[in-house]
Motif scaffolding. Structure first.
Motif, short mmCIF file in Angstrom:
data_model
loop_
_atom_site.label_atom_id
_atom_site.label_comp_id
_atom_site.label_asym_id
_atom_site.label_seq_id
_atom_site.Cartn_x
_atom_site.Cartn_y
_atom_site.Cartn_z
N ASP A 95 2.96 0.51 -9.85
CA ASP A 95 3.77 1.74 -10.04
C ASP A 95 4.29 2.13 -8.60
OD1 ASP A 95 4.70 4.60 -9.89
OD2 ASP A 95 2.84 5.15 -11.16
N ALA A 96 5.63 1.97 -8.80
CA ALA A 96 6.47 2.02 -7.34
C ALA A 96 6.91 3.29 -7.07
CB ALA A 96 7.54 1.00 -7.04
N GLY A 97 6.78 4.57 -8.07
CA GLY A 97 7.15 5.69 -8.15
C GLY A 97 6.46 6.85 -7.77
N PHE A 142 6.07 8.54 -4.52
CA PHE A 142 6.95 9.58 -4.09
C PHE A 142 6.56 10.70 -4.51
CE2 PHE A 142 11.33 11.54 -4.62
CZ PHE A 142 11.92 11.35 -3.20
N ASN A 143 6.43 11.21 -5.89
CA ASN A 143 6.25 12.25 -6.41
C ASN A 143 5.18 13.31 -5.68
OD1 ASN A 143 8.22 11.99 -8.45
ND2 ASN A 143 6.80 11.44 -9.91
N GLU A 144 4.09 12.46 -5.26
CA GLU A 144 2.98 13.21 -4.65
C GLU A 144 3.42 13.70 -3.21
OE1 GLU A 144 -0.31 10.30 -4.99
OE2 GLU A 144 0.31 10.46 -7.21
N ALA A 145 4.23 12.52 -2.51
CA ALA A 145 4.55 12.81 -1.00
C ALA A 145 5.76 14.03 -1.04
CB ALA A 145 5.06 11.54 -0.48
N TYR A 146 6.64 13.93 -1.93
CA TYR A 146 7.75 14.90 -2.02
C TYR A 146 7.93 15.63 -3.52
CZ TYR A 146 8.85 11.75 1.79
OH TYR A 146 8.61 10.87 3.07
N ASP A 165 0.70 -1.16 -0.14
CA ASP A 165 0.01 0.07 -0.02
C ASP A 165 0.68 1.31 -0.07
OD1 ASP A 165 -1.30 -2.14 1.04
OD2 ASP A 165 -2.96 -1.08 1.36
N ARG A 166 1.90 1.43 0.86
CA ARG A 166 2.49 2.80 0.92
C ARG A 166 3.34 3.23 -0.18
NH1 ARG A 166 7.47 4.04 2.95
NH2 ARG A 166 8.16 2.02 3.30
N THR A 167 4.25 2.17 -0.81
CA THR A 167 5.09 2.43 -1.82
C THR A 167 5.00 2.01 -3.28
OG1 THR A 167 6.16 0.51 -1.51
CG2 THR A 167 6.86 2.47 -0.13
N THR A 168 3.49 1.70 -3.37
CA THR A 168 2.97 1.25 -4.80
C THR A 168 1.48 1.63 -4.72
OG1 THR A 168 2.01 -0.88 -4.43
CG2 THR A 168 4.44 -1.01 -4.67
N ASN A 169 0.79 1.57 -6.11
CA ASN A 169 -0.53 1.62 -6.12
C ASN A 169 -1.42 0.47 -5.93
OD1 ASN A 169 0.36 0.67 -8.63
ND2 ASN A 169 -0.92 1.71 -9.91
N GLY A 170 -0.74 -0.53 -5.41
CA GLY A 170 -1.37 -1.66 -5.01
C GLY A 170 -1.66 -1.85 -3.62
N THR A 171 -2.61 -2.67 -3.29
CA THR A 171 -2.86 -2.96 -1.76
C THR A 171 -2.83 -4.56 -1.47
OG1 THR A 171 -5.29 -3.56 -2.69
CG2 THR A 171 -4.79 -1.27 -1.89
N GLY A 172 -2.73 -4.81 -0.31
CA GLY A 172 -2.39 -6.11 0.36
C GLY A 172 -1.12 -6.56 0.55
N TYR A 173 -1.21 -7.74 1.25
CA TYR A 173 0.29 -8.20 1.34
C TYR A 173 1.12 -8.85 0.17
CZ TYR A 173 -1.01 -8.42 6.34
OH TYR A 173 -1.34 -8.14 7.59
N VAL A 174 2.21 -8.46 0.44
CA VAL A 174 3.21 -9.20 -0.67
C VAL A 174 3.03 -10.73 -0.78
CG1 VAL A 174 5.68 -9.41 -1.45
CG2 VAL A 174 5.04 -7.24 -0.17
N LYS A 175 3.04 -11.27 0.19
CA LYS A 175 2.98 -12.75 0.26
C LYS A 175 1.75 -13.37 -0.47
CE LYS A 175 0.77 -13.57 4.68
NZ LYS A 175 0.98 -13.49 6.05
N GLU A 176 0.69 -12.38 -0.74
CA GLU A 176 -0.73 -12.86 -1.34
C GLU A 176 -0.63 -12.53 -2.56
OE1 GLU A 176 -3.37 -11.29 1.41
OE2 GLU A 176 -3.18 -12.97 2.89
#
Ligand code: G3P
Ligand code: CA
Length: 268
Positions: free
Chosen positions: A86-88, A91-95, A65-76
């Motif tokens: 999208d993992a970038g 950051f543009n929005e936060a900083y 959730d925090r660092t991509t536009n996805g949600t839920g657990y990595v292991k799932e």
């Protein structure tokens, strides 16, 4: 059995690019690692999680959730699913002050991709995250490092350091390959204290400790050093804190701003 020369010499002060140069670029992306290298970090720091189909990926959180536009657990999620994300842009929005259109659409890298990309041109400071959630993560990590000739009898001392908050995970790595330098991460909520007994126990498998920097003092640093252990506090982003820790005798630190630490070290 770990050779304490070169990068692992107690006389060095190591500059560890925390999640890459994550103050300036989205954490755990190739551009963030590239930037850390350009800023003269001695190490790029990688946090590892494992996908549903058993791939090691570079991500700090157990969830997307925090660092991509996805949600839920990595292991799932499978790697193919995570590669859609999208993992970038976050950051543009936060900083906005460090935003860069090129960060939009960056992919979550696998460990394999990072090692393929950088090879022996950087040193890797790798954390096994949530190892109790990911059985087999240590074996997979060592197998991958071995395949890239980054560990083993001919590897440069300190080319790879493995760190964890989990003593069990580190002991497992130590059992699998006692030649790999290990760092025991520690978290303190109160002013940090550590006993001789704890330090002696850590010394049986690790070459150093990594405490949160804001709860330690000079006496703590010196006690660790007297036990012959390295000490790499995290995460130190202000020059005044860097200077104070260096004065206390730390042997390196994690920072989101490797350029600042490089300047501090150059000015000494
Ligand atoms: O690995 C050192 C430091 O990164 C530990 O904290 O939560 O940023 O992984 P964290
Ligand atoms: Ca970490």
């Amino acid at each position: 059995q770990v050779k304490r020369t070169g990068l692992l010499s107690p006389d060095r002060i190591l500059n560890v690019g925390h999640r890459g140069a994550s103050g300036y670029a989205p954490e755990h992306t190739i551009p963030a690692y590239e930037l850390a290298k350009d800023m003269k970090a001695d190490y790029i720091e990688l946090d590892l999680q494992m996908t549903k189909d058993g791939h090691l990926i570079c991500m700090h959180d157990e969830t997307l959730d925090r660092t991509t536009n996805g949600t839920g657990y990595v292991k799932e999620h499978t790697l193919a699913e995570i590669k859609q994300l999208d993992a970038g842009s976050w950051f543009n929005e936060a900083y906005p002050q460090y935003a860069n259109p090129e960060y939009k659409g960056l992919k979550v890298p696998t460990l394999e991709e990072v090692l393929d990309h950088f090879g022996h041109s950087v040193n890797y400071y790798i954390e096994t995250k949530s190892p109790e959630t990911y059985p087999g993560m240590e074996e997979k990590l060592l197998e991958t490092l071995k395949r890239h000739h980054l560990i083993g009898p001919n590897a440069k001392p300190g080319q790879v350091i493995i760190q964890s908050f989990s003593p069990d995970s580190l002991k497992k790595v130590h059992h699998l390959d006692p030649g790999i330098p290990l760092v025991q991460l520690l978290w303190y909520e109160q002013p940090a204290q550590i006993t001789d007994r704890e330090l002696s126990e850590i010394h049986t498998y690790a070459i150093g400790v990594g405490p949160n920097f804001n709860k330690i003092d000079r006496a703590y640093v010196q006690k660790v050093r007297q036990h012959g252990l390295l000490i790499h506090p995290y995460t130190v982003n202000e020059k005044a804190d860097m200077k104070r820790l260096i004065d206390w005798g730390v042997t390196g630190m994690f920072t989101n701003f490797p350029d600042r630490l490089h300047e501090v070290l150059k000015e000494r």
